[in-house]
Every structure is written in C-alpha cells, then in structure tokens.
Design a protein around this motif. Structure first.
Motif, PDB file in Angstrom:
ATOM      1  N   MET A   1       0.830  -1.248   0.094  1.00 18.06           N
ATOM      2  CA  MET A   1      -0.088   0.092   0.085  1.00 18.06           C
ATOM      3  C   MET A   1       0.871   1.261  -0.045  1.00 18.06           C
ATOM      4  SD  MET A   1      -2.820   0.961   2.876  1.00 18.06           S
ATOM      5  CE  MET A   1      -1.842   0.878   4.034  1.00 18.06           C
ATOM      6  N   ILE A   2       1.167   1.864  -1.348  1.00 20.17           N
ATOM      7  CA  ILE A   2       1.765   3.016  -1.447  1.00 20.17           C
ATOM      8  C   ILE A   2       1.201   4.260  -1.269  1.00 20.17           C
ATOM      9  CG2 ILE A   2       3.567   4.017  -2.652  1.00 20.17           C
ATOM     10  CD1 ILE A   2       4.412   1.257  -3.654  1.00 20.17           C
ATOM     11  N   VAL A   3       1.075   5.257  -0.434  1.00 17.67           N
ATOM     12  CA  VAL A   3       0.478   6.636  -0.563  1.00 17.67           C
ATOM     13  C   VAL A   3       1.567   7.527  -0.858  1.00 17.67           C
ATOM     14  CG1 VAL A   3      -1.082   8.200   0.676  1.00 17.67           C
ATOM     15  CG2 VAL A   3      -1.460   5.684   1.079  1.00 17.67           C
ATOM     16  N   HIS A   4       1.747   7.936  -2.067  1.00 19.11           N
ATOM     17  CA  HIS A   4       2.976   8.931  -2.271  1.00 19.11           C
ATOM     18  C   HIS A   4       2.505  10.354  -1.849  1.00 19.11           C
ATOM     19  CE1 HIS A   4       5.776  10.874  -4.614  1.00 19.11           C
ATOM     20  NE2 HIS A   4       6.487   9.741  -5.039  1.00 19.11           N
ATOM     21  N   ARG A   5       3.522  10.916  -1.177  1.00 18.06           N
ATOM     22  CA  ARG A   5       3.041  12.243  -0.626  1.00 18.06           C
ATOM     23  C   ARG A   5       2.954  13.325  -1.670  1.00 18.06           C
ATOM     24  NH1 ARG A   5       6.246  16.375  -0.409  1.00 18.06           N
ATOM     25  NH2 ARG A   5       7.867  15.273  -0.974  1.00 18.06           N
ATOM     26  N   ARG A   6       3.489  13.264  -2.765  1.00 18.17           N
ATOM     27  CA  ARG A   6       3.209  14.625  -3.882  1.00 18.17           C
ATOM     28  C   ARG A   6       2.007  14.119  -4.324  1.00 18.17           C
ATOM     29  NH1 ARG A   6       3.249  19.117  -5.297  1.00 18.17           N
ATOM     30  NH2 ARG A   6       3.898  19.676  -7.431  1.00 18.17           N
ATOM     31  N   LEU A   7       1.551  12.728  -4.722  1.00 16.76           N
ATOM     32  CA  LEU A   7       0.288  12.587  -5.248  1.00 16.76           C
ATOM     33  C   LEU A   7      -0.991  12.898  -4.122  1.00 16.76           C
ATOM     34  CD1 LEU A   7       0.673   8.953  -7.189  1.00 16.76           C
ATOM     35  CD2 LEU A   7       0.781  11.610  -8.162  1.00 16.76           C
ATOM     36  N   VAL A   8      -0.729  12.873  -3.005  1.00 17.16           N
ATOM     37  CA  VAL A   8      -1.663  13.348  -2.116  1.00 17.16           C
ATOM     38  C   VAL A   8      -1.787  14.711  -2.033  1.00 17.16           C
ATOM     39  CG1 VAL A   8      -2.206  13.381   0.611  1.00 17.16           C
ATOM     40  CG2 VAL A   8      -1.422  11.248  -0.481  1.00 17.16           C
ATOM     41  N   GLN A   9      -0.567  15.498  -2.306  1.00 16.13           N
ATOM     42  CA  GLN A   9      -0.825  16.941  -2.409  1.00 16.13           C
ATOM     43  C   GLN A   9      -1.614  17.400  -3.656  1.00 16.13           C
ATOM     44  OE1 GLN A   9       3.402  18.083  -2.460  1.00 16.13           O
ATOM     45  NE2 GLN A   9       3.639  18.055  -0.196  1.00 16.13           N
ATOM     46  N   LEU A  10      -1.197  16.623  -4.748  1.00 17.52           N
ATOM     47  CA  LEU A  10      -2.115  17.031  -6.172  1.00 17.52           C
ATOM     48  C   LEU A  10      -3.302  16.381  -5.757  1.00 17.52           C
ATOM     49  CD1 LEU A  10       0.240  15.253  -8.651  1.00 17.52           C
ATOM     50  CD2 LEU A  10      -0.020  17.709  -8.352  1.00 17.52           C
TER      51      LEU A  10
ATOM     52  N   PRO B   1       3.231  -7.097   3.865  1.00 20.42           N
ATOM     53  CA  PRO B   1       3.591  -6.765   2.366  1.00 20.42           C
ATOM     54  C   PRO B   1       4.346  -5.375   2.300  1.00 20.42           C
ATOM     55  CG  PRO B   1       1.445  -7.672   2.494  1.00 20.42           C
ATOM     56  CD  PRO B   1       1.817  -7.291   3.871  1.00 20.42           C
ATOM     57  N   ARG B   2       4.304  -4.667   3.159  1.00 18.82           N
ATOM     58  CA  ARG B   2       4.886  -3.311   2.687  1.00 18.82           C
ATOM     59  C   ARG B   2       6.240  -3.630   2.609  1.00 18.82           C
ATOM     60  NH1 ARG B   2       0.355  -3.330   2.618  1.00 18.82           N
ATOM     61  NH2 ARG B   2       1.240  -3.645   0.471  1.00 18.82           N
ATOM     62  N   PHE B   3       6.949  -4.449   3.298  1.00 17.77           N
ATOM     63  CA  PHE B   3       8.305  -4.648   3.119  1.00 17.77           C
ATOM     64  C   PHE B   3       8.871  -4.866   1.603  1.00 17.77           C
ATOM     65  CE2 PHE B   3       7.661  -6.699   7.494  1.00 17.77           C
ATOM     66  CZ  PHE B   3       8.130  -5.723   8.181  1.00 17.77           C
ATOM     67  N   TRP B   4       7.885  -5.138   0.728  1.00 17.60           N
ATOM     68  CA  TRP B   4       8.049  -5.373  -0.834  1.00 17.60           C
ATOM     69  C   TRP B   4       8.060  -3.901  -1.378  1.00 17.60           C
ATOM     70  CZ3 TRP B   4       6.413  -9.463   1.797  1.00 17.60           C
ATOM     71  CH2 TRP B   4       7.031 -10.617   1.926  1.00 17.60           C
ATOM     72  N   ASP B   5       7.310  -3.013  -0.664  1.00 15.69           N
ATOM     73  CA  ASP B   5       6.849  -1.752  -1.400  1.00 15.69           C
ATOM     74  C   ASP B   5       8.089  -0.986  -2.047  1.00 15.69           C
ATOM     75  OD1 ASP B   5       4.141  -2.334  -1.105  1.00 15.69           O
ATOM     76  OD2 ASP B   5       3.898  -0.673   0.485  1.00 15.69           O
ATOM     77  N   ALA B   6       9.169  -0.972  -1.233  1.00 16.51           N
ATOM     78  CA  ALA B   6      10.274  -0.185  -1.734  1.00 16.51           C
ATOM     79  C   ALA B   6      10.907  -0.905  -2.964  1.00 16.51           C
ATOM     80  CB  ALA B   6      11.485  -0.017  -0.789  1.00 16.51           C
ATOM     81  N   THR B   7      10.845  -1.971  -3.020  1.00 15.00           N
ATOM     82  CA  THR B   7      11.380  -2.798  -4.182  1.00 15.00           C
ATOM     83  C   THR B   7      10.397  -2.584  -5.431  1.00 15.00           C
ATOM     84  OG1 THR B   7      12.457  -4.433  -2.847  1.00 15.00           O
ATOM     85  CG2 THR B   7      12.388  -5.075  -5.231  1.00 15.00           C
TER      86      THR B   7
ATOM     87  N   VAL C   1       4.589 -12.181  -5.398  1.00 11.75           N
ATOM     88  CA  VAL C   1       4.949 -12.880  -3.855  1.00 11.75           C
ATOM     89  C   VAL C   1       4.250 -12.145  -2.699  1.00 11.75           C
ATOM     90  CG1 VAL C   1       7.002 -12.748  -2.269  1.00 11.75           C
ATOM     91  CG2 VAL C   1       7.446 -13.334  -4.670  1.00 11.75           C
ATOM     92  N   GLU C   2       3.910 -10.786  -3.067  1.00 13.42           N
ATOM     93  CA  GLU C   2       3.418  -9.913  -2.142  1.00 13.42           C
ATOM     94  C   GLU C   2       1.746 -10.333  -2.131  1.00 13.42           C
ATOM     95  OE1 GLU C   2       1.708  -5.157  -1.518  1.00 13.42           O
ATOM     96  OE2 GLU C   2       2.951  -5.893  -3.104  1.00 13.42           O
ATOM     97  N   THR C   3       1.244 -10.717  -3.120  1.00 12.99           N
ATOM     98  CA  THR C   3      -0.135 -11.215  -3.209  1.00 12.99           C
ATOM     99  C   THR C   3      -0.233 -12.256  -2.566  1.00 12.99           C
ATOM    100  OG1 THR C   3      -0.161 -10.040  -5.598  1.00 12.99           O
ATOM    101  CG2 THR C   3      -2.013 -11.748  -4.875  1.00 12.99           C
ATOM    102  N   GLY C   4       0.602 -13.295  -2.693  1.00 10.04           N
ATOM    103  CA  GLY C   4       0.664 -14.720  -2.081  1.00 10.04           C
ATOM    104  C   GLY C   4       0.590 -14.595  -0.774  1.00 10.04           C
ATOM    105  N   VAL C   5       1.544 -13.586  -0.032  1.00 12.06           N
ATOM    106  CA  VAL C   5       1.644 -13.467   1.296  1.00 12.06           C
ATOM    107  C   VAL C   5       0.304 -13.001   1.757  1.00 12.06           C
ATOM    108  CG1 VAL C   5       2.652 -12.154   3.069  1.00 12.06           C
ATOM    109  CG2 VAL C   5       3.947 -13.205   1.329  1.00 12.06           C
ATOM    110  N   SER C   6      -0.389 -11.952   1.087  1.00 10.08           N
ATOM    111  CA  SER C   6      -1.734 -11.404   1.481  1.00 10.08           C
ATOM    112  C   SER C   6      -2.692 -12.688   1.669  1.00 10.08           C
ATOM    113  CB  SER C   6      -1.704 -10.275   0.543  1.00 10.08           C
ATOM    114  OG  SER C   6      -1.007  -9.088   0.577  1.00 10.08           O
ATOM    115  N   ALA C   7      -2.613 -13.211   0.523  1.00 17.07           N
ATOM    116  CA  ALA C   7      -3.866 -14.171   0.264  1.00 17.07           C
ATOM    117  C   ALA C   7      -3.640 -15.161   1.344  1.00 17.07           C
ATOM    118  CB  ALA C   7      -3.928 -15.128  -1.004  1.00 17.07           C
ATOM    119  N   PHE C   8      -2.366 -15.579   1.979  1.00 14.04           N
ATOM    120  CA  PHE C   8      -2.385 -16.687   3.068  1.00 14.04           C
ATOM    121  C   PHE C   8      -2.733 -15.948   4.313  1.00 14.04           C
ATOM    122  CE2 PHE C   8       0.451 -17.999   6.658  1.00 14.04           C
ATOM    123  CZ  PHE C   8       0.035 -19.115   6.598  1.00 14.04           C
TER     124      PHE C   8
END
Length: 583
Positions: free
Chosen positions: A1-10, A172-178, A240-247
């Motif tokens: 779940m990525i909430v980009h600061r600049r996009l929130v400002q937009l 799953p946020r551990f994969w967000d940066a990648t 991988v993120e989707t699989g972890v979330s489903a589990f």
C-alpha cells in the motif's frame, strides 16, 4: 500500500470528488456488513429451529442486497465522473505548466516523454485518485470498526482477526520499496520506448529514404523486449506480495472462526443458539474485514501505472521556467492611439546552460517605431536566440530589451506577447480547418476579417480554390499545403493578431524564388504601420530594410543600410558575395 506524498498533495485539487467516493465506499461496506450480520442471525435462527425469524432476517438481507446494488451503481457512476474530472483537471494543470515553461523546456525533453506523461501517466492516476485513495480510507476504517465491535462479542476471535488484518496491511509493505524502485525503472523504459516509437513515426519518410526501417524496427523490438522483461521482474515481486496477503487472509479467517468455535465448544459455553450466532457472526464479519483489503490490492494494481509515473509528473510540475512571469504591467505604456512601439536591445548577453561561450554577447540595436530592422549573419550567429529573448522564452543574463523604454520583464507575459506577432520558419498548422488555424490568433474574428487578413498576406486566392474554401480541413502540420502556402497562412494569422510588433523569423526559408517573391510582396504590405524585426539567411529579403544588423559569433559585427554595408566591404559584403546577390 503506497500513498505517495506528492500525489496526495495533487489530490488537494480534487478532494471533493475523492471525498464523495470515500462516502459512497463506506456506505457500500456498511451494506455488506449489515448483510453479513443479517445472514448470521438467519443461520443462527435456523439452528434454533425458528423458521419464521430466519425467513424475516433473510428478507431483510435481500432488502439490504437490493440497497447495496443501488449504492454500488451510484458509487461506480460517481467514480467514473470523478475520474474524468480528475483527468481533466490534472491535464489542464500539466498543459498550463508546459505553457509556462515554454519552448526552452521542451528543447531538453523528448516529445514522447512529455506525451507519455500527459496521456498514460494521467490515465494511470485516474484509478489511483478515484479508487485507490478512497479505498485506503475505507480499508483502515471498516476493519477497525468491525474488529472493535467483534471484541464485544468474542474477544479471542477479534484478537486473531485484528492481528491478521494488521499483518495483511503491514507485512507486504516490506516489498513496497522494491516494487516502487522497479516500477520507476519500468516507467522510464516505457517512456523511452514511447518516445522512440513517436520519433520513428514522425521520421518515417527519412527512414524509408535511407532504407533504415528494418534497423530501427529491430532496435524498437529489442527495447520492447527489455520493457517486457522489466515488467515480468516487477510482477514476480508483486505476485510474492499477493501470495503473502492471500495466505494471511485465509489464515486470519480460519483462525478467527476456530477461536469462536472453541469458545462455543468449551464446557459451560451456554445454549447452542447464542454460541452458533457468534460463530456465524465471526465467519461473516471476517469476510467483510478482508473485503476492503482485497479491493485495495485490486485498485493498487489498477493505479500502479500512475504511481510509477509520479516522477515524470512531479518533475514537470516542479520545473522552473527559464523566463518566469513576474511582470506587473498588463499593458504597454506610451501606446496612446495604438502606434507602433520602439524596440531596443541594450547590451544583451545570454549563455545557454552548460555552455561556456555566450550565444549573444553585448548586442545593442534599435528599431524605431514603424521601421524595419533586419538581423543577418551565418548560422549560429545568435539570430534565433535574439527572437527567443524578445518573446521571453529566455531571459538575458546581462542587459535588457525594451519596448517604448519599458523593460519587457516588467510586462506580464500575456501583455508582452499581445504586442508581438511572429511568422516563424517552421510554420505549425494544426489539424483542423483553415479558419480554425487562422482564429488561433483571434478567436472572435469574423469571416470578413479572415478574408481581409488573407488578402493582405496573398493567401485568399489559393484558399478560395481549396475544395471547401476556408472550411477545408488541413492535415497535421498543414501537410496538404505547399511550403509557400503554409507560410502565407501563417502570415495571415499574424496579421489577424493585429500586433504592433511583427517578427519575421526566416519567413521565406522553405519556398522557391517565385514563392519568395510573392511572400516578399505580402510581407512588405504587412510591415506598413508596424515595427518589424526580420531574421533572414536569404539576404535578398532584407535589402529594403531600414537598418541591417550583422551578427557574427553572437556579437554585432556591423550595422547600417544595404548600400553602406556593401561599400564598407566587411562581413555583410562577404555574406552577399557568398549568396551571389547583385548590389
């Protein structure tokens, strides 16, 4: 779940539509939760043998389902409306920003990259704003409320369910940066490929002429393959993120139900009816706790293109114009009665970023009101730079340019450009009718004014001979017209603007001698009553200028009338001799 600061400002520009989407999303989730509790109650009534109560609750569940269907229809309608509004507002903002940045910005940016940002990037941001951001609010609100309520019914099941929901949102946020890093790499590759395709299409005639279509096609295929591989690497991480979330969703649901069942089966748990209701309630509520999480994942993938495009959008919105609109004067003083202005360059020096030598150096010249001054010189002498400085696409580092003694930087850009009409060497005509192209200069011009301007420019006869006259649709860039015809349409457009200062930048560079003569006659008429600055390589077009300024290596080499400069035997004479122009 990525909430980009600049996009929130937009999103601040469209917070109203987003808030409406949030409200309707919460209403739909409330309907799902009500349906779940009614179904749980109906099943518990069946366990207790209360058929009438079960049927009543089931009928209420059907009523909620019908209401939810109406809410979903309304939500989707509003979401589509909000998405269209968001796209329109964001594109307007980006196009306005491009207008503020001017041509100087586009010289350092590939057209395909700007186009990809404006088209694909904004399309990707539609689901991000209209679906993903509202769903973020819903995902934090609905599970929190449901788990809090469930803790009053079965604390153990609520603890298990709350832990699972937190795990789905956090782990799953551990994969967000990648994902974001690879997404940006993919967007860069996508924008580069789009730029290559656009460039290849625009230059197809050249590619065919040199037999390079196959080579360029192979290179594009290689780039497309690289984009595919980049996308697949990104999808592997996403899966991988989707699989972890489903589990975690399945494990959380099962764990909560087991906790409720254990409490139901424990000695002294009470009568079967209430215990069964708790088990059914936990099962139904668990499904509704994870429904927003599943939707969030779906909307994240839908809006991912926009998230990865944020760098291009942010770079565009944060770019600073080479000539900021800081002027305060909205009209040019000293033009009582609408006379032609005096134009002066006073010690103007400008160096392009990253270069050591100035493009123009200590240039001074004067164009008296109603007079014509020609700027001549070899390629690279600084003539076009002078035009860019006059139009304030660029600002000089030293010196100033004035109109009637007023520094043009003291005028707003709109006020400055209202004083100037330009006929450039690369005439741009848009896909549309001849009349549409002419009215770019003055949207409210009448048909009679169009005809008058075209007569003065020597364009009326050939326009009238077109299949539909002024209503004839021109191809892109005016491809259905000859070079001379395009130039005369451009001149008519400039005349229609009725500006007191006329700039002719290589206005006859793409026509033959006969066409040059016809355009020269039209230009002579156009200069009457206007101050005129003429930029020319073909010196035959400047012989009648009131004053000629010769540029060499960015500086004024000499100036004077045509005859005086020839007699001096300097730089102008050498230019004339090279072009074999008779004295």
């Amino acid at each position: 779940m990525i909430v980009h600061r600049r996009l929130v400002q937009l999103a601040g520009d469209v917070k109203g539509p987003i808030a409406v989407c949030v409200g309707l999303g919460l209403a739909v989730s409330s309907a799902y939760a009500a349906q779940a509790l009614l179904l749980a109650g109906s099943l518990a009534a069946l366990v207790r043998g209360r058929w009438d109560e079960a049927v009543t609750l089931l009928l209420w569940a059907f009523a909620v389902i019908a209401a939810r269907a109406a809410l979903i229809w309304l939500r989707e309608t509003v979401t589509v409306w909000a998405g269209a509004l968001i796209r329109a507002k964001l594109r307007d903002r980006l196009v306005t920003k491009l207008g503020e940045l001017g041509p100087a910005h586009l010289t350092g940016t590939r057209t395909g990259q700007a186009q990809t940002t404006l088209v694909d990037g904004v399309e990707g941001l539609d689901p991000y704003f209209s679906r993903y951001l509202p769903q973020v609010v819903i995902t934090f609100t609905v599970p929190t409320v449901l788990v809090a309520w469930l803790s009053t019914v079965n604390p153990a099941a609520a603890a298990v369910l709350g832990t699972a929901v937190a795990g789905v949102l956090i782990i799953p946020r551990f994969w967000d940066a990648t994902l974001l890093r690879r997404g940006r790499t993919r967007w860069t590759a996508f924008a580069d490929l789009a730029s290559d395709y656009l460039e290849a299409m625009q230059g197809m005639a050249t590619l065919r002429a040199f037999g390079a279509v196959g080579r360029v096609g192979a290179r594009l295929a290689t780039r497309a393959r690289e984009l595919y591989e980049t996308t697949m690497r990104q999808l592997r991480v996403s899966l991988v993120e989707t699989g972890v979330s489903a589990f975690l969703i399945q494990a959380g649901t099962a764990g909560a139900v087991l906790a409720a069942a254990a409490a139901f089966a424990a000695p002294g748990a009470g009568t079967p009816g209430p215990g069964a209701w708790e088990v059914f309630a936990v099962l139904m509520v668990a499904v509704e706790c994870f429904r927003p999480v599943k939707n969030l994942s779906e909307y994240w993938h839908a809006g991912y293109l926009g998230i990865t495009a944020v760098d291009g959008i942010e770079n565009l919105l944060s770019a600073r114009p080479a000539a900021p609109d800081t002027g305060a004067l909205t009209a040019l003083p000293g033009r009582a009665g609408g006379g032609a202005p005096e134009l002066r360059f006073e010690g103007v020096t400008f160096t392009y970023p990253g270069r050591e030598r100035p493009a123009v150096r200590d240039v001074s010249l004067t164009a008296a009101p109603g007079r014509t001054v020609a700027l001549v010189g070899p390629s690279g002498a600084g003539k076009s730079t002078c035009v860019s400085l006059l139009l304030r696409h660029l600002d000089p580092q030293h010196g100033r340019i004035t109109l009637n003694g007023v520094d043009i930087r003291d005028l707003t850009l709109a006020a400055l450009r209202a004083q100037i009409a330009v006929v450039a060497q690369d005439t741009y005509l848009f896909h549309g009718t001849v009349a549409d192209n002419l009215r770019l200069a003055r949207p409210g011009a009448t048909d009679e004014e169009l005809v008058a301007a075209c007569r003065d420019a020597g364009a009326h006869d050939f326009i009238a001979a077109l299949p539909d006259g002024y209503a004839t649709v021109l191809g892109e860039r005016g491809a259905t017209l000859s070079g001379g015809q395009r130039q005369r349409v451009a001149l008519a457009r400039a005349l229609l603007a009725d500006a007191p200062l006329l700039v002719l930048d290589e206005a006859t560079s793409h026509v033959d001698a006969r066409g040059e003569a016809a355009i020269a006659q039209a230009l002579a008429r156009a200069r009457n009553g206007r101050t005129c600055l003429v930029i020319a390589h073909r010196l035959s077009t400047v012989r009648d200028a009131d004053h000629i300024v010769v540029l060499a290596d960015g500086a004024v080499a000499e100036s004077g009338g045509h005859g005086d400069l020839l007699a001096a035997g300097g730089a102008y004479t050498r230019l004339v001799t090279a072009q074999e122009i008779p004295a």
